[in-house]
Design an enzyme around this catalytic site. Structure first.
Site, PDB file in Angstrom:
ATOM      1  N   TYR A  65       0.838  -1.240  -0.411  1.00  0.00           N
ATOM      2  CA  TYR A  65      -0.006  -0.228  -0.228  1.00  0.00           C
ATOM      3  C   TYR A  65       1.351   1.460   0.220  1.00  0.00           C
ATOM      4  O   TYR A  65       1.023   1.671   0.680  1.00  0.00           O
ATOM      5  CB  TYR A  65      -0.858   0.157   0.865  1.00  0.00           C
ATOM      6  N   HIS A 130      -0.675 -11.925   1.230  1.00  0.00           N
ATOM      7  CA  HIS A 130      -0.809 -11.071   0.648  1.00  0.00           C
ATOM      8  C   HIS A 130      -1.183 -11.989  -1.192  1.00  0.00           C
ATOM      9  O   HIS A 130       0.685 -11.770  -1.394  1.00  0.00           O
ATOM     10  CB  HIS A 130      -0.080  -9.838   0.381  1.00  0.00           C
TER      11      HIS A 130
END
Length: 264
Positions: A65, A130
């Protein structure tokens, strides 16, 4: 169920709505219907304070992010008030706007140590892998084992994976504390993972609850309908919803609280 819920059998209690923080760190390569501007430090500080005032204690970030982790580490006050979820495996290059993945045990350890520094903390409440979609292969190559080793060392309190397949989600739950899965009005494919978690007292976090802003707009209130469905599903601990709009945040929490009441 109440607004505060157990995260499986981890001993952690989380708000039914958690704050996703992609938009405070990255504006490239994101799949939202409308563009946005990354908020300044003052706006992020105000958003975090508002989230806590509204009863949110769960915050979701990731190395992928952009600057999200580092900004949270600088701007988040009262660390003990928050359950922080971050991730390993995906790395985002701001210059190219591309992601690459590394699920090696060595990278897991380096990534967790970097996240601890960025987030200005000596422990991470939850670290998820992830996934790039090859969930089973990731489990088989020992990535969760590496995370669980860090858990034994006390650097990580709970482990899991943000999965994309049913088989991967179930395999993850058999090796870890929780999974993060996609579930919304249009996407029910991963419900078997939620059912497996409920049966085995594992935690479930929901991503893409509002279909990244692409919900069916023929419904009178698609957000409320989504929250009612998801938070009424046994086994769901919390929904991660990313917003930088204070009005949307207030509305989402009010609707999540309503969904929790209607579920009782």
């Amino acid at each position: 169920m109440s607004f505060m819920r157990p995260l499986g059998n981890t001993g952690l209690t989380v708000s039914a709505l958690g704050l996703g923080t992609v938009k405070i760190g990255r504006d490239k390569g994101v799949k939202y219907p409308n563009g946005f501007t990354i908020p300044d430090d003052h706006a992020v500080t105000e958003l975090l304070a508002q989230a806590r005032d509204l009863g949110i204690n769960l915050i979701d970030t990731a190395p992928a992010y952009g600057h999200s982790e580092a900004r949270l580490g600088q701007l988040m006050s009262r660390r003990q008030d928050w359950v922080i979820v971050t991730k390993v495996g995906e790395e985002f290059d701001n210059d190219s706007g591309e992601s690459h993945f590394d699920f090696s045990p060595e990278h897991v350890r380096r990534s967790v140590q970097r996240s601890l520094k960025r987030l200005n903390t000596d422990y991470l409440d939850c670290v998820l892998i992830h996934s790039d979609g090859n969930d089973l292969a990731i489990v088989e190559q020992g990535t969760l084992d590496a995370l669980n080793d860090l858990k034994k060392e006390g650097l990580v309190r709970t482990t899991g994976m943000s999965t994309k397949t049913v088989a991967g989600g179930i395999a993850c739950l058999d090796h870890a504390d929780m999974a993060m899965v996609t579930y919304n009005l249009q996407h029910h494919d991963e419900v078997p993972v939620i059912e497996h978690a409920a049966a085995h007292h594992k935690g479930i976090l929901i991503k893409k609850a509002f279909a990244s802003g692409h919900l069916n707009d023929t419904l009178a209130d698609p957000v409320q309908e989504s929250l009612n469905q998801i938070l009424g599903t046994a086994g769901v601990s919390s929904i991660i919803a990313g917003t930088i709009n204070p009005v949307h945040l207030r509305e989402n929490v009010a609707k999540a609280r309503q969904a929790c009441k209607s579920d009782q």
